[in-house]
Design a protein around this motif. Structure first.
Motif, PDB file in Angstrom:
ATOM      1  N   ILE A 775       0.718  -1.027  -0.018  1.00 24.08           N
ATOM      2  CA  ILE A 775      -0.105  -0.092  -0.013  1.00 24.08           C
ATOM      3  C   ILE A 775       0.981   1.170  -0.029  1.00 24.08           C
ATOM      4  N   ILE A 776       1.790   1.326   0.727  1.00 19.73           N
ATOM      5  CA  ILE A 776       2.649   2.497   1.008  1.00 19.73           C
ATOM      6  C   ILE A 776       3.372   2.964  -0.359  1.00 19.73           C
ATOM      7  N   PRO A 777       3.982   2.046  -0.992  1.00 19.28           N
ATOM      8  CA  PRO A 777       4.633   2.409  -2.391  1.00 19.28           C
ATOM      9  C   PRO A 777       3.491   3.102  -3.479  1.00 19.28           C
ATOM     10  N   LEU A 778       2.391   2.233  -3.547  1.00 17.09           N
ATOM     11  CA  LEU A 778       1.249   2.852  -4.381  1.00 17.09           C
ATOM     12  C   LEU A 778       0.706   4.334  -4.076  1.00 17.09           C
ATOM     13  N   ILE A 779       0.572   4.353  -2.632  1.00 13.12           N
ATOM     14  CA  ILE A 779       0.095   5.727  -2.316  1.00 13.12           C
ATOM     15  C   ILE A 779       1.152   6.691  -2.692  1.00 13.12           C
ATOM     16  N   GLN A 780       2.528   6.457  -2.303  1.00 10.58           N
ATOM     17  CA  GLN A 780       3.506   7.560  -2.583  1.00 10.58           C
ATOM     18  C   GLN A 780       3.403   7.755  -4.100  1.00 10.58           C
ATOM     19  N   ASN A 781       3.367   6.844  -4.952  1.00  7.84           N
ATOM     20  CA  ASN A 781       3.102   6.904  -6.506  1.00  7.84           C
ATOM     21  C   ASN A 781       2.095   7.854  -6.718  1.00  7.84           C
ATOM     22  N   ILE A 782       1.049   7.443  -6.306  1.00  4.57           N
ATOM     23  CA  ILE A 782      -0.153   8.367  -6.426  1.00  4.57           C
ATOM     24  C   ILE A 782      -0.111   9.746  -6.053  1.00  4.57           C
ATOM     25  N   MET A 783       0.340  10.271  -4.920  1.00  7.08           N
ATOM     26  CA  MET A 783       0.506  11.347  -4.258  1.00  7.08           C
ATOM     27  C   MET A 783       1.367  12.247  -5.368  1.00  7.08           C
ATOM     28  N   GLN A 784       2.319  11.508  -6.066  1.00  5.24           N
ATOM     29  CA  GLN A 784       3.189  12.466  -7.073  1.00  5.24           C
ATOM     30  C   GLN A 784       2.454  13.107  -8.300  1.00  5.24           C
ATOM     31  N   LEU A 785       1.159  12.461  -8.465  1.00  5.52           N
ATOM     32  CA  LEU A 785       0.490  13.047  -9.791  1.00  5.52           C
ATOM     33  C   LEU A 785       0.316  14.287  -9.908  1.00  5.52           C
ATOM     34  N   PRO A 786      -0.040  15.145  -8.962  1.00  9.57           N
ATOM     35  CA  PRO A 786      -0.139  16.568  -9.141  1.00  9.57           C
ATOM     36  C   PRO A 786       1.202  17.431  -9.374  1.00  9.57           C
ATOM     37  N   ASP A 787       2.261  16.595  -8.839  1.00  8.79           N
ATOM     38  CA  ASP A 787       3.562  17.263  -9.107  1.00  8.79           C
ATOM     39  C   ASP A 787       3.986  17.175 -10.459  1.00  8.79           C
ATOM     40  N   ARG A 788       3.683  15.963 -11.252  1.00  6.30           N
ATOM     41  CA  ARG A 788       3.965  15.648 -12.426  1.00  6.30           C
ATOM     42  C   ARG A 788       3.114  16.698 -13.500  1.00  6.30           C
ATOM     43  N   ILE A 789       1.762  17.004 -12.881  1.00  2.51           N
ATOM     44  CA  ILE A 789       1.260  18.095 -13.822  1.00  2.51           C
ATOM     45  C   ILE A 789       1.842  19.436 -13.781  1.00  2.51           C
ATOM     46  N   ILE A 790       2.278  19.881 -12.599  1.00  2.00           N
ATOM     47  CA  ILE A 790       3.020  21.211 -12.307  1.00  2.00           C
ATOM     48  C   ILE A 790       4.243  21.135 -13.198  1.00  2.00           C
ATOM     49  N   LYS A 791       4.810  19.921 -13.035  1.00  3.56           N
ATOM     50  CA  LYS A 791       6.399  19.942 -13.971  1.00  3.56           C
ATOM     51  C   LYS A 791       5.933  19.978 -15.355  1.00  3.56           C
ATOM     52  N   GLU A 792       4.876  19.520 -15.920  1.00  6.25           N
ATOM     53  CA  GLU A 792       4.440  19.661 -17.077  1.00  6.25           C
ATOM     54  C   GLU A 792       4.092  20.917 -17.467  1.00  6.25           C
ATOM     55  N   LEU A 793       3.417  21.677 -16.780  1.00  9.52           N
ATOM     56  CA  LEU A 793       3.219  22.949 -17.093  1.00  9.52           C
ATOM     57  C   LEU A 793       4.561  23.814 -17.053  1.00  9.52           C
ATOM     58  N   VAL A 794       5.265  23.966 -16.128  1.00 17.57           N
ATOM     59  CA  VAL A 794       6.633  24.607 -16.074  1.00 17.57           C
ATOM     60  C   VAL A 794       7.279  24.286 -17.242  1.00 17.57           C
ATOM     61  N   ALA A 795       7.517  22.975 -17.534  1.00 17.31           N
ATOM     62  CA  ALA A 795       8.075  22.686 -18.992  1.00 17.31           C
ATOM     63  C   ALA A 795       7.547  23.201 -20.268  1.00 17.31           C
ATOM     64  N   ASN A 796       6.477  23.169 -20.143  1.00 16.18           N
ATOM     65  CA  ASN A 796       5.573  23.958 -21.333  1.00 16.18           C
ATOM     66  C   ASN A 796       5.947  25.276 -21.603  1.00 16.18           C
ATOM     67  N   ILE A 797       5.859  25.954 -20.355  1.00 14.59           N
ATOM     68  CA  ILE A 797       6.136  27.427 -20.560  1.00 14.59           C
ATOM     69  C   ILE A 797       7.515  27.952 -20.947  1.00 14.59           C
ATOM     70  N   GLU A 798       8.584  27.044 -20.143  1.00 11.44           N
ATOM     71  CA  GLU A 798       9.982  27.290 -20.261  1.00 11.44           C
ATOM     72  C   GLU A 798      10.255  27.270 -21.906  1.00 11.44           C
ATOM     73  N   LEU A 799       9.806  25.817 -22.334  1.00 11.16           N
ATOM     74  CA  LEU A 799       9.871  25.538 -23.596  1.00 11.16           C
ATOM     75  C   LEU A 799       9.495  26.743 -24.664  1.00 11.16           C
ATOM     76  N   LEU A 800       8.354  27.248 -24.291  1.00 11.47           N
ATOM     77  CA  LEU A 800       7.797  28.530 -24.926  1.00 11.47           C
ATOM     78  C   LEU A 800       8.637  29.759 -25.169  1.00 11.47           C
ATOM     79  N   GLU A 801       9.095  29.865 -23.950  1.00 12.46           N
ATOM     80  CA  GLU A 801       9.960  31.032 -23.723  1.00 12.46           C
ATOM     81  C   GLU A 801      11.320  30.849 -24.356  1.00 12.46           C
ATOM     82  N   LYS A 802      11.895  29.523 -24.323  1.00  8.90           N
ATOM     83  CA  LYS A 802      13.051  29.470 -25.004  1.00  8.90           C
ATOM     84  C   LYS A 802      13.044  29.426 -26.635  1.00  8.90           C
ATOM     85  N   LYS A 803      11.687  29.273 -27.159  1.00 10.94           N
ATOM     86  CA  LYS A 803      11.310  28.959 -28.602  1.00 10.94           C
ATOM     87  C   LYS A 803      11.562  30.432 -29.097  1.00 10.94           C
TER      88      LYS A 803
END
Length: 856
Positions: A775-803
């Motif tokens: 259970i603990i490893p599964l919960i830890q993985n699930i709780m990282q999902l919001p951070d993945r979304i935030i990293k995706e947004l940051v990456a998209n904006i940084e890519l646009l800025e660099k472009k």
């Protein structure tokens, strides 16, 4: 070892043993022996359930006609004691190939006449192939002895035993297919494709008490078995699924029968035929009773993966009821012949799924006419485009077509699932999240952007009945575009910021804080640290809090379902129940892809399911068991399996050491870290040696020679500075020896303590360790999902800025400046007359002419 490890070990050993035999042939032998072992042990189990004990097994002979008839009636066959698989093992050096020949001959003779269709000729391939296992009786005996030793560890007893056997059987078929190319791949439908078809069919049949399913090109039987397994999630009780199978090739037909029998399916629920599906159709009847056994076969579901675009004989098929009203497939391509055969055999409320090459969607001629008739008669329900390279031996694009006899809808759901897969060696493989996504869309019959679309019959008519998927679903990624104004003058195009609309809907106040308008249609970043600005914004923090709140009790839910009710948790149904709970918690959470979350669940579920199987079969005491850790070592030039410590049957040693024995583990780790530091110190001192010192005997190409270091320290002729270095080396060498001895002792002690703890776990401790593992490893993985979304947004904006961070004007200025520098350097060069003329011309190209003369 778990079933995955056991299967991998058998495959590895099988690989070593098949150097002189074609992979496809060797498969038939090894699977034949696995099947014989299964039948032998099934008979022994039956006898023990009927008051036989080991001491009386030797009395099991053909002469005991009463026992023979009882076993034949209940199992469909009889094997005497002398022919049991276990008896072969007991013979050791006295075992010979003749034992196998006699046993297989006796088996054929003693089949119950009522079960001949299931067992007759099932070992023919093995029996005729025994001579290929060696060039003499002795070498054949040796090969067979090695082979039966290889499979002796496959458990056949109890529910988990059958699951293990079935898993290993399918694992080996898949491995042989993957390694033998098209020849073996013809009859094997990859497990993931089979599972996808099974889930679609099972969902359609979920309200029925019992079902009949049919595969007219059954191959290894995996498609039928997976559908039976998926349907069992909805059907209560056992033996509620009847299996019909037909297969042209004798060897492969034998695989179908073996596989069905080994999955614990009653012989009465298995109806198989060895014949040409297109030439020799059902109705099925028994030659011994053609009138009484006549059965015009109509079933709840037909599934098939026929050979693609195979030649067939369409002569005199106009009167065949299978094709009446649709048309006859061309002789060079039997794809639609197989499809119409399948359609003919489903009941009015039934369903069929078939795998076909992509060309059936758009090819003209006779196929175009058949396709038109199928559409106008409203038989085609769904088309699913699969990824390329998903089948062994062929890279051609394939589809799954779903058809029904009677439909409420008059449209067609078209799905382009070609982009969802993972790489698996040379092949592509559907992930469980891909399968779930497809099945959910089929069930809901919904249009999803870039994935699926419900298409009206009128639109299909306008396209002249062409069903080519790209005509209706555009799954291609948008081509990269560049804004000319932003490229010339800088800034970020608002039109490209708008493409991140899903984030702005989720974080409505974030956009205006990140960007400020610089001119009409363009903006620039209002913050320097994008990542920090996004992470600290109230919208994002609220998003994270909302997610955490949705899953704050998920660990308790999992604990209750999987651990508190460990014996009531259905391995077959639990994952679906957990995914439904997960999806429910994600309903109001934006941005999170529920199928990504489902993939995380399945990644962990694979291990959880194996553990659950073992616990439910062996009891909760299995949690407190340890097993010998067996490793392969070379002794006297031969590889042998020897014990090298212990391992947990369910609970990993490392888990116990990281939780209950963490202090002891940390102390050992600290000493191991010190060993690493010593290695660096050896190297550091070595690098400080002078060239003269490197010439002494206490140094070699490989490093320090400790015996010579100690000898040099006793010498009076050594210089003081050198002596100090050697004293340090001797000192850390003593420390290293001491540390290694201590680590060895402490590690042995830690292993003993771990073994003792596992074997003496309280029920509460066992539950907590299962929680830590599942259970603990599964919960830890699930709780990282919001951070993945935030990293995706940051990456998209940084890519646009660099472009757009560097404008054409800046690039032009840089080029001009560089040309000036190089031109100045040319002025300082000297050379021959021809060299100088060449340099003068180069200088012109670099800017020695007026700007208006330059060509861009």
């Amino acid at each position: 070892m778990n079933k995955q490890q056991l299967a991998a070990r058998i495959w590895e050993s099988a690989n070593k043993m098949r150097s002189k035999i074609e992979a496809n042939e060797y498969k038939d032998y090894i699977l034949g022996f696995i099947f014989y072992k299964f039948l032998s042990e099934k008979e022994v189990k039956y006898l023990k359930e009927n008051d036989w004990t080991d001491e009386y097994l030797s009395e099991l002979t053909e002469e005991d006609t009463e026992t023979v008839e009882s076993i034949q009636k209940n199992l469909g066959y009889f094997i005497s004691y002398e022919n049991l698989f276990s008896t072969w093992l007991e013979k050791n050096r006295d075992f010979s190939v003749q034992n196998v020949r006699d046993a297989l001959s006796a088996f054929s003779r003693l089949i119950n006449p009522a079960h001949k269709k299931v067992f007759e000729g099932v070992f023919d391939t093995l029996q005729t192939g025994l001579s290929k296992l060696g060039d003499s009786a002795a070498s054949q005996s040796k090969s067979i002895s090695d082979l039966i030793q290889l499979i002796r560890d496959i458990p056949m007893d109890g529910k988990q035993g059958y699951d293990v056997l079935g898993f290993i059987y399918e694992y080996l078929i898949e491995k042989f297919a993957a390694n033998a190319g098209k020849k073996a791949g013809e009859f094997y439908t990859p497990h993931e494709v089979s599972l996808l078809m099974s889930e679609i069919v099972a969902n359609h049949l979920k309200d029925r008490d019992k079902i009949e399913i049919y595969d007219p090109t059954s191959g290894s039987g995996s498609l039928l078995i997976n559908i039976g397994k998926s349907a069992s999630k909805y059907i209560s009780g056992e033996n509620k699924v009847k299996y019909y199978a037909q297969e042209l090739k004798q060897n492969t037909y034998n695989l179908t029968r073996m596989n069905l029998v080994m999955r614990g399916i009653e012989a009465d629920n298995i109806v198989t035929r060895n014949g040409d599906t297109l030439e020799d159709d059902w109705p099925y009847f028994d030659e011994n009773d053609p009138i009484g056994s006549y059965n015009p076969l109509y079933v709840d579901a037909v599934v098939s993966n026929p050979p693609y675009s195979q030649a067939w004989n369409p002569v005199d098929k106009e009167t065949d009821p299978r094709y009446a009203g649709y048309g006859i497939a061309p002789k060079g391509k039997a794809d639609y012949a197989f499809l119409l055969h399948d359609l003919y055999h489903i009941k009015p409320d039934g369903i069929m799924t078939i795998v076909l090459p992509h060309g059936v969607l758009f090819r003209g001629g006779e196929e175009g006419e058949i396709r038109k008739n199928l559409i106008e008669k409203n038989k085609i329900d769904t088309i699913i485009g699969l990824p390329a390279n998903i089948f062994y031996g062929t890279g051609i694009p394939t589809i799954i077509m779903v058809l029904k006899q009677k439909r409420i809808n008059n449209d067609i759901l078209i799905i382009d699932a070609s982009k969802g897969f993972m790489k698996d060696g040379k092949n592509n493989k559907l992930r469980v999240s891909d399968i779930k996504r497809i099945v959910d869309v089929v069930t809901a019959r919904e249009s999803v952007y870039k994935f699926s679309r419900v298409v009206s019959r009128d639109e299909i008519r306008k396209n002249d009945y062409n069903l080519n998927i790209p005509r209706y679903v555009d799954s291609s990624e948008e081509a990269e575009s560049w804004d000319i104004y932003a490229s010339m003058f800088g800034g970020l195009p608002i039109s490209e910021i708008d493409k991140l609309d899903k984030y702005w809907k989720a974080f409505p106040l974030l956009r205006e804080e990140l960007f400020e308008n610089s001119s009409k249609g363009y903006c620039q970043l209002a913050r320097n640290d994008i990542k920090k600005s996004i992470k600290e914004h109230s919208d994002v923090k609220n998003f994270e809090k909302k997610f955490q709140k949705a899953f704050q009790s998920f660990d308790k839910y999992l604990y209750d379902k999987l651990i508190v009710n460990i014996n009531e948790s259905s391995v077959l149904k639990s994952e679906e129940m957990l995914s439904e709970e997960m999806f429910k918690r994600l309903e109001d959470i934006p941005l999170i892809d529920k199928y990504e979350a489902y993939q995380l669940l399945d990644d962990d579920w694979t291990e959880i399911a194996v553990d659950l199987e073992i616990i439910q079969t062996e009891g909760t005491e299995a949690i407190k068991k340890v097993d010998p850790l067996m490793v392969t070592k070379k002794k006297a030039g031969k590889e042998q399996e020897v014990q090298d410590g212990w391992k947990g049957h369910i609970i990993p040693f490392e888990l116990v050491q990281n939780t209950i024995l963490s202090e002891e583990k940390e102390r050992i780790k600290a000493q191991e870290n010190r060993l690493s530091e010593i290695a660096s110190e050896y190297e550091e001192i070595f690098d400080s040696l002078t060239e003269e010192e490197k010439g002494f005997d206490f140094v070699s190409e490989d490093g320090w020679v400790i015996s010579e270091v100690k000898r040099a320290l006793k010498s009076d002729s050594i210089e003081l500075e050198t002596k100090e270095k050697l004293e340090t080396i001797a000192k850390i060498n003593d420390e290293e020896k001491s540390l290694k001895a201590e680590i060895k002792t402490k590690s042995a002690s830690l292993e003993t303590k771990t073994k003792d703890i596992i074997e003496n776990l309280s029920d509460e401790q066992a539950s907590e360790l299962l929680k830590a593992k599942w259970i603990i490893p599964l919960i830890q993985n699930i709780m990282q999902l919001p951070d993945r979304i935030i990293k995706e947004l940051v990456a998209n904006i940084e890519l646009l800025e660099k472009k757009y961070e560097t404008t054409f004007e800046e690039i032009e200025n840089e080029i001009t400046e560089t040309e000036k520098v190089i031109s100045g350097m040319i002025d300082e060069l000297e050379g021959s007359e021809s060299d100088m003329l060449g340099l003068k011309e180069l200088k012109k190209l670099l800017g020695g002419v007026q700007n208006d003369e330059r060509k861009w």
